[in-house]
Design a protein around this motif. Structure first.
Motif, PDB file in Angstrom:
ATOM      1  N   ILE A  16       0.846  -1.208   0.000  1.00  0.00           N
ATOM      2  CA  ILE A  16       0.000   0.000   0.000  1.00  0.00           C
ATOM      3  C   ILE A  16       0.874   1.248   0.000  1.00  0.00           C
ATOM      4  CG2 ILE A  16      -0.357   0.090   2.515  1.00  0.00           C
ATOM      5  CD1 ILE A  16      -2.837   1.092  -0.267  1.00  0.00           C
ATOM      6  N   LYS A  19       1.914   1.752  -3.556  1.00  0.00           N
ATOM      7  CA  LYS A  19       0.813   2.273  -4.377  1.00  0.00           C
ATOM      8  C   LYS A  19       0.595   3.759  -4.137  1.00  0.00           C
ATOM      9  CE  LYS A  19      -1.625  -2.077  -4.817  1.00  0.00           C
ATOM     10  NZ  LYS A  19      -2.756  -2.872  -4.415  1.00  0.00           N
ATOM     11  N   ARG A  22       3.545   5.697  -5.655  1.00  0.00           N
ATOM     12  CA  ARG A  22       3.473   5.706  -7.123  1.00  0.00           C
ATOM     13  C   ARG A  22       2.420   6.670  -7.632  1.00  0.00           C
ATOM     14  NH1 ARG A  22       3.180   0.182 -10.123  1.00  0.00           N
ATOM     15  NH2 ARG A  22       3.459   1.582 -11.893  1.00  0.00           N
ATOM     16  N   ALA A  23       1.322   6.773  -6.902  1.00  0.00           N
ATOM     17  CA  ALA A  23       0.228   7.645  -7.342  1.00  0.00           C
ATOM     18  C   ALA A  23       0.580   9.118  -7.213  1.00  0.00           C
ATOM     19  CB  ALA A  23      -1.039   7.348  -6.559  1.00  0.00           C
ATOM     20  N   ILE A 100      -1.246  -1.148 -16.082  1.00  0.00           N
ATOM     21  CA  ILE A 100      -1.143  -0.609 -14.720  1.00  0.00           C
ATOM     22  C   ILE A 100      -0.531   0.783 -14.755  1.00  0.00           C
ATOM     23  CG2 ILE A 100       0.066  -0.878 -12.509  1.00  0.00           C
ATOM     24  CD1 ILE A 100      -0.314  -3.941 -12.893  1.00  0.00           C
ATOM     25  N   TYR A 104      -2.072   4.307 -13.412  1.00  0.00           N
ATOM     26  CA  TYR A 104      -1.394   5.247 -12.513  1.00  0.00           C
ATOM     27  C   TYR A 104      -1.260   6.623 -13.151  1.00  0.00           C
ATOM     28  CZ  TYR A 104      -0.288   2.144  -8.665  1.00  0.00           C
ATOM     29  OH  TYR A 104      -0.385   1.332  -7.575  1.00  0.00           O
ATOM     30  N   LEU A 119      -7.357   4.991  -4.570  1.00  0.00           N
ATOM     31  CA  LEU A 119      -6.370   4.023  -4.081  1.00  0.00           C
ATOM     32  C   LEU A 119      -6.962   3.164  -2.975  1.00  0.00           C
ATOM     33  CD1 LEU A 119      -3.124   6.167  -4.007  1.00  0.00           C
ATOM     34  CD2 LEU A 119      -3.626   4.248  -5.529  1.00  0.00           C
ATOM     35  N   GLU A 123      -7.802  -0.849  -2.998  1.00  0.00           N
ATOM     36  CA  GLU A 123      -7.337  -1.707  -1.908  1.00  0.00           C
ATOM     37  C   GLU A 123      -8.499  -2.439  -1.242  1.00  0.00           C
ATOM     38  OE1 GLU A 123      -4.277  -2.600  -0.357  1.00  0.00           O
ATOM     39  OE2 GLU A 123      -3.651  -1.924  -2.333  1.00  0.00           O
TER      40      GLU A 123
END
Length: 161
Positions: A16, A19, A22-23, A100, A104, A119, A123
């Motif tokens: 998480i 993620k 990355r976002a 993916i 993003y 996000l 999840e």
């Protein structure tokens, strides 16, 4: 940071954290900086965890706050589409990773709050959990998720998300 703390309290939530980072980043270097800063802040703030929420929720909120703080400091980010390291992978993996990465890229175009909401949704957090983390009403989350999906559909030029 002790390796026991990292292994027991951060590593289980690394996916998480990755993620979220990355976002909110556009380059591999920024991603690495954000990830490192998140881990450092979790370690520094561990004594502030009072158990009102689950550890995972607290890690998510702290990660999100660190990334938002860094984002505001670094408004001069430039877009670099490939955040993945150069490795030899099969064509199907390339296609999946490309999809993916496109997702993003679309998520990075959303507002800061909408990024966090989608996000959390990805999840598989409940609307109640999302609302607790974001600090809003659970009834509003469903509407926002629908609007975010519509926006991502338009950004990514796809039929159904």
């Amino acid at each position: 940071m002790g390796s026991d703390f990292y292994t027991m309290s951060i590593l289980p939530y690394a996916a998480i954290i990755v993620k979220i980072c990355r976002a909110y980043t556009n380059t591999q270097a920024d991603f690495e900086d954000y990830y490192q800063e998140v881990c450092l802040q979790i370690w520094r703030s561990k004594d502030n965890f009072n158990g009102d929420a689950q550890w995972s929720t607290w890690v998510f909120k702290l990660s999100l706050n660190v990334c938002l703080t860094y984002l505001k400091k670094n408004k001069n980010n430039t877009f670099v589409s490939d955040l993945l390291p150069d490795v030899a992978i099969a064509d199907s993996q390339i296609s999946a990773e490309h999809d993916i990465e496109q997702l993003y890229a679309g998520i990075r175009q959303l507002s800061e709050v909408d990024r966090a909401i989608i996000l959390l949704y990805l999840e598989e957090k409940t609307y109640v959990e999302i609302s607790e983390i974001i600090g809003t009403n659970p009834n509003n989350i469903g509407v926002r998720i629908t609007r975010i999906k519509i926006r991502l559909n338009k950004l990514l030029n796809i039929e159904d998300l």
